[in-house]
Enzyme design. Structure first.
Site, PDB file in Angstrom:
ATOM      1  N   CYS A  84       1.089  -0.080   3.701  1.00 18.28           N
ATOM      2  CA  CYS A  84       2.144  -0.565   2.817  1.00 18.28           C
ATOM      3  C   CYS A  84       2.624   0.571   1.901  1.00 18.28           C
ATOM      4  O   CYS A  84       3.114   1.574   2.392  1.00 18.28           O
ATOM      5  CB  CYS A  84       1.708  -1.797   2.038  1.00 18.28           C
ATOM      6  N   HIS A 195       0.727  -5.100   6.637  1.00 22.38           N
ATOM      7  CA  HIS A 195      -0.669  -5.182   6.189  1.00 22.38           C
ATOM      8  C   HIS A 195      -1.578  -5.594   7.353  1.00 22.38           C
ATOM      9  O   HIS A 195      -1.680  -6.783   7.658  1.00 22.38           O
ATOM     10  CB  HIS A 195      -0.808  -6.218   5.074  1.00 22.38           C
ATOM     11  N   GLU A 197      -4.703  -5.778   7.296  1.00 24.12           N
ATOM     12  CA  GLU A 197      -5.800  -6.583   6.740  1.00 24.12           C
ATOM     13  C   GLU A 197      -5.395  -8.033   6.475  1.00 24.12           C
ATOM     14  O   GLU A 197      -6.253  -8.887   6.221  1.00 24.12           O
ATOM     15  CB  GLU A 197      -6.346  -5.927   5.459  1.00 24.12           C
TER      16      GLU A 197
END
EC number: 4.3.2.10
Length: 214
Positions: A84, A195, A197
């Site tokens: 990001c 992202h 994650e």
């Protein structure tokens, strides 16, 4: 038994630290959340997260010698991954709210506001991957796979010369009719605007692919 790879998760006050840590641990990493330059330089891999404004993130990075850490690792071919705003700061500059801030300068280009009527770009989106050379980052992932984005700014033009021997693999995405760089795979330096994650199994697969390069 093979030792798990040690990943330094750079803590500079501007990152989505906990979810990134959980994702790395899910794919078998031994994670140290740190602002210590020595640990960050010597780890098998360095993950640079980032949430918030470009200028604030760069200020936080400067306070812990982040640009020097990243540069030192890359000079030795040691893997670095940005996520990001952690990807955005790898470019030359960012312009947000009229503030022009200098980035780490690993790639030419400027982070700017996306040309879309609806911002932020928030939610799941596909990524256009140039896979003719065989992407390591997206290995095992379908072209229809979706990743999770949350941002209003991005890099809208790729400015690095393409005549170099092994040009980076650049993936693109689109929001509201505007294209932007979604990911870059450049030797030891990887980065995603989305992202991983927060992208479920697809994000975990991508992070596992990164772990294989450490």
């Amino acid at each position: 038994m093979t030792q798990p790879k040690h990943v330094a998760l750079l803590d500079y006050g501007a990152g989505n630290i906990r979810s990134a840590q959980r994702c790395l641990e899910r794919v078998g990493a031994d994670v140290t959340v740190t602002a210590d330059p020595k640990i960050a330089v010597e780890a098998d891999g360095l993950l640079v997260p980032g949430v918030g404004a470009f200028a604030a993130c760069m200020e936080g990075l400067q306070e812990i010698q982040g640009p020097r850490i990243i540069g030192q690792r890359l000079a030795g071919g040691r893997p670095v991954m940005g996520i990001c705003v952690g990807m955005q700061v790898l470019f030359d500059a960012g312009v947000e709210h009229g503030i022009h801030a200098t980035g780490c300068g690993e790639w030419p280009g400027t982070v700017e506001k996306l040309h879309s009527d609806v911002l932020p770009h928030m939610g799941w989106n596909t990524v256009e991957i140039d896979d003719e050379r065989g992407s390591q980052m997206f290995a095992g992932l379908s072209p229809e796979e979706r990743f999770y984005f949350v941002h209003s700014y991005g890099v809208r033009t790729w400015e690095l010369e393409t005549e170099i021997t092994t040009p980076p693999l650049v993936a693109w995405s689109e929001h509201g009719g505007d294209r932007f760089v979604a990911a870059v795979e450049n030797g030891a330096l990887w980065a995603t605007q989305f992202h991983p994650e927060k992208s479920g199994d697809a994000g975990a697969q991508l992070m596992e692919n990164w772990m294989k390069t450490l």
